[in-house]
Write a protein that holds these residues in place. Structure first.
Motif: not given
Length: 383
Positions: A140-141, A144-145, A148, A163-164, A167, A170-171
């Motif tokens: 997911k990191i 997302g990168r 985005k 994308g945001e 991320i 992922a958190v």
């Protein structure tokens, strides 16, 4: 995923924007469906509300990517009679719909988390389930990168939002791992409380995206950097004394039209002015892809030194007010005892009308014998 990012970078200039967005969204759909399936199975088997909610969030992300594809296809339709400036704003609507979905997912997970707090159940983690979640965090990191970065490059709000959100996922997944570690070490279950925190983060993210999209649909001030470039292009033309009153209207990413005023000598003939405005329109379209639907003209006194002196006095008076940004369009009709000009008052002024009245009164005191024709103006690209 890094290879995908490099691929988009090398092809961005040769592949149509629509295809880039659709291809990137398809990557998001496939990835999120795979992650959602794995997490749903793990969540049910381990009796983990946090993992189940994480899986639901991945399903909603896949739906968001699908909405992005549909919105992009609709936005790419050719202009028609009902929508002569195209359908580009549909992209903002699709991005807003994604924000609503994220918000709904957050509220739903909040309700489930509260239920779990009231009637808690102990989770049952396995090493395999934790490894899959760990892999999901990394995936997911990178996803997302990637999404985005492509979204920023092609100016797609829908991709940027997706994308945001990836991320943030992922958190969230990492937080689930942390809760699992605490449970395995201390036999303390933080599942429901973690679900509550996750829900609040999702709701906050959804509200932020929704607010941003509503602001764009309502009509924000124009792109400052684009405005500066257009002003310079217009002012560089011979005989253009000044360029003012640029209004930019956005009809979707990279879809702009607008209008502008120019100052030209009062000796200018109509045929020369006509040719000048045509040349300006062509240059702005070629350099900035902005269609100027109108170019207005102010006359500048060129035969009367007294008019130039009086203009300097008016400018000094007006610019002495804190929120007056500019004076333009000044023209003196000496025989008719008439003076006309525009003053640009900042939107930061508490009362723009009051600032305008003070300037008019002070100019009237300086030139009591002249009739004043003063327009209250605004800088629509003000940052």
């Amino acid at each position: 995923m890094k290879a995908l990012m490099e691929l988009e970078k090398t092809r961005a200039d040769e592949v149509p924007r629509e295809k880039i967005i659709i291809r990137t969204s398809m990557v998001g759909i496939v990835t999120n469906l795979c992650l959602a399936g794995f997490k749903a199975v793990i969540g049910v088997l381990s009796n983990s509300i946090a993992i189940v909610l994480d899986a639901v969030n991945n399903f909603s992300d896949a739906g968001s990517s699908l909405i992005t594809i549909i919105g992009t296809k609709l936005a790419g339709k050719e202009p028609d009679k009902e929508h002569p400036f195209g359908h580009g704003r549909i992209e903002y609507l699709s991005a807003m719909l994604i924000a609503v979905i994220i918000l709904y997912a957050g509220v739903t997970s909040l309700v489930e988390s509260v239920k779990q707090i009231i009637t808690p159940e102990m989770p049952d983690y396995s090493r395999t389930s934790l490894m899959i979640i760990m892999v999901a965090v990394v995936v997911k990191i990178f996803l997302g990168r990637y999404v985005k970065k492509v979204g920023v490059k092609v100016k797609s709000s829908s991709l940027v939002n997706s994308g945001e959100d990836a991320i943030l996922d992922a958190v969230i997944s990492f937080s689930t791992l942390t809760a699992a570690g605490i449970f395995l070490l201390l036999q303390i279950s933080l599942e429901a409380w973690l679900g509550l925190i996750i829900s609040l983060l999702i709701i906050k993210s959804g509200l932020s995206m929704l607010r941003e999209m509503l602001s764009q649909i309502l009509g924000e001030s124009g792109n400052m950097e684009l405005a500066k470039q257009i002003y310079k292009t217009v002012a560089d033309f011979d005989d253009v004394v000044g360029a003012y009153d640029l209004v930019l209207n956005n009809y979707g990413p990279d879809s702009w039209n607008g209008s502008i005023h120019i100052e030209v000598p009062d000796t200018y003939s109509m045929d020369k002015l006509d040719q000048l405005t045509r040349n300006i329109s062509a240059a702005v379209m070629e350099k900035h892809q902005v269609m100027l639907t109108a170019i207005g003209a102010y006359s500048v006194n060129t035969k009367d030194k007294e008019a130039a002196r009086m203009r300097r006095i008016v400018e000094k008076i007006a610019l002495g007010e804190e929120f007056v940004k500019q004076v333009h369009g000044f023209y003196l009709l000496k025989k008719q005892k008439t003076m006309r000009f525009d003053i640009v008052v900042s939107f930061k002024a508490g009362d723009r009308q009051a600032v305008y009245q003070r300037v008019v009164e002070r100019v009237r005191e300086a030139f009591p014998d002249f009739e004043l024709q003063v327009a209250l103006d605004a800088d629509f690209t003000e940052g």
